[in-house]
Design an enzyme around this catalytic site. Structure first.
Site, mmCIF file in Angstrom:
data_model
loop_
_atom_site.group_PDB
_atom_site.id
_atom_site.type_symbol
_atom_site.label_atom_id
_atom_site.label_comp_id
_atom_site.label_asym_id
_atom_site.label_seq_id
_atom_site.Cartn_x
_atom_site.Cartn_y
_atom_site.Cartn_z
ATOM 1 C CG HIS A 16 -55.550 45.380 -93.654
ATOM 2 N ND1 HIS A 16 -56.495 44.540 -93.112
ATOM 3 C CD2 HIS A 16 -54.790 45.819 -92.623
ATOM 4 C CE1 HIS A 16 -56.301 44.475 -91.793
ATOM 5 N NE2 HIS A 16 -55.284 45.252 -91.475
ATOM 6 C CE LYS A 37 -57.630 47.150 -88.522
ATOM 7 N NZ LYS A 37 -57.474 45.723 -88.368
ATOM 8 C CD GLU A 89 -51.407 44.785 -90.190
ATOM 9 O OE1 GLU A 89 -51.295 45.868 -89.624
ATOM 10 O OE2 GLU A 89 -52.489 44.379 -90.652
HETATM 11 O O1 LIG Z 1 -54.422 48.032 -89.356
HETATM 12 C C1 LIG Z 1 -54.042 47.584 -88.311
HETATM 13 C C2 LIG Z 1 -53.918 46.166 -88.059
HETATM 14 O O2 LIG Z 1 -54.705 45.381 -88.874
HETATM 15 C C3 LIG Z 1 -53.985 45.771 -86.606
HETATM 16 O O3 LIG Z 1 -55.275 45.884 -86.077
HETATM 17 P P1 LIG Z 1 -55.490 45.450 -84.546
HETATM 18 O O4 LIG Z 1 -54.357 46.041 -83.767
HETATM 19 O O5 LIG Z 1 -56.810 46.012 -84.184
HETATM 20 O O6 LIG Z 1 -55.411 43.945 -84.499
#
Ligand SMILES: O=C[C@H](O)COP(=O)(O)O
Length: 290
Positions: free
Chosen positions: A123, A20, A196
């Protein structure tokens, strides 16, 4: 330069991490070097069986920020061995046109040119902070596939689907998103769907296993996914949202989820490696946790 996903007659498992906007460029470089040299190569170079097993069972991917992308491709290519698993590199977004007057945007054709294999699109954070919709995601998915990369399409219900009693609502919403986001995408090309749930991203814990299994089942059985498979377009499904070590064995069922898309809980190299090994080990027909 182009780095493609090795062809596979079956749905190999998938484990990937997005950094990210958490990492500096230096940290991304260190993460990749340390993951490949200190974990992947370290364990596979002395164990040819492990190298062959991982290479046949699993695809590994890392999705860094845009500015770290070319060096990430260079790092993973330079460290690549012929018999071990490949580490693919992806981008966190792209534009739907290949070129033109789109100041500040990133072209999918340039991403392919620099060796990017996957592009993540739709996303929840892009939808929430930048107003992206299923229609925009579909245009981007078409562009990614057109440029020879794999679209990693993120879908997931919002708050409404968060409790176990609302699994049917979640199934309906997610299948509808998958249908919309795949609109116009070449049905003979592979796509990856990351399920997700919005309420499980950035949380303390992932969604419950029964909830995830039920939604993944609905996506797998959806008309759009079946139609694509009939035409030769493989669809692999991942779960993401506070995923980490210990989760895959709980989620796995026959013809269910193919892997995990990780965030914070794989931002330490050892945790990423541990999760990869676990995903590769879980029995093909069932999870171990039953
Ligand atoms: O890109 C990955 C997902 O959005 C999950 O992120 P996270 O595991 O930090 O909640």
């Amino acid at each position: 330069m182009s780095s493609s996903v090795p062809p596979s007659p079956h749905r190999r498992r998938l484990v990937g991490v997005s950094t990210k906007m958490y990492f500096s460029h230096a940290r991304t470089t260190q993460f990749i070097a340390s993951f490949i040299d200190g974990h992947l190569q370290h364990h596979t170079s002395t164990n040819p069986n492990l190298a062959a097993s991982l290479a046949s069972k699993i695809d590994i991917f890392i999705i860094p920020d845009f500015l770290s992308l070319t060096s990430a491709v260079e790092q993973s290519t330079r460290r690549q061995t012929t018999d071990g698993p490949k580490v693919l590199v992806g981008a966190q977004d792209c534009h739907w046109e290949d070129s033109g007057p789109f100041t500040g945007e990133v072209s999918p054709s340039v991403l392919a040119e620099v060796g990017c294999s996957i592009v993540e699109i739709g996303h929840a954070e892009r939808r929430r902070f930048f107003g992206e919709t299923d229609a925009i995601t579909a245009k981007k998915a078409q562009a990614v596939a057109r440029n020879g990369m794999i679209p990693l399409i993120c879908v997931g219900e919002g708050e409404a689907g968060g409790s176990p009693g609302q699994v049917e609502e979640a199934q309906e919403e997610v299948v509808r998103q998958v249908e919309s986001c795949l609109e116009g995408v070449d049905e003979m090309k592979e796509v990856w769907i990351a399920y997700e749930p919005v309420w499980a991203i950035g949380a303390k814990e992932p969604a419950g296993k029964e909830h995830v299994r039920a939604v993944v089942r609905a996506v797998r059985k959806s008309e759009v996914v079946r139609r694509r498979e009939g035409k030769g377009g493989m669809t692999r499904i991942l779960y993401g949202g506070s995923a980490g070590p210990g989760l895959f064995a709980q989620l796995k069922e026959e013809d269910g989820v193919d892997g995990l898309f990780l965030g914070r809980f794989a931002h330490e190299e050892g945790q990423f490696w541990k999760t990869i090994c676990e995903v590769a080990e879980v029995d093909d027909s069932k999870g171990r946790a039953e």
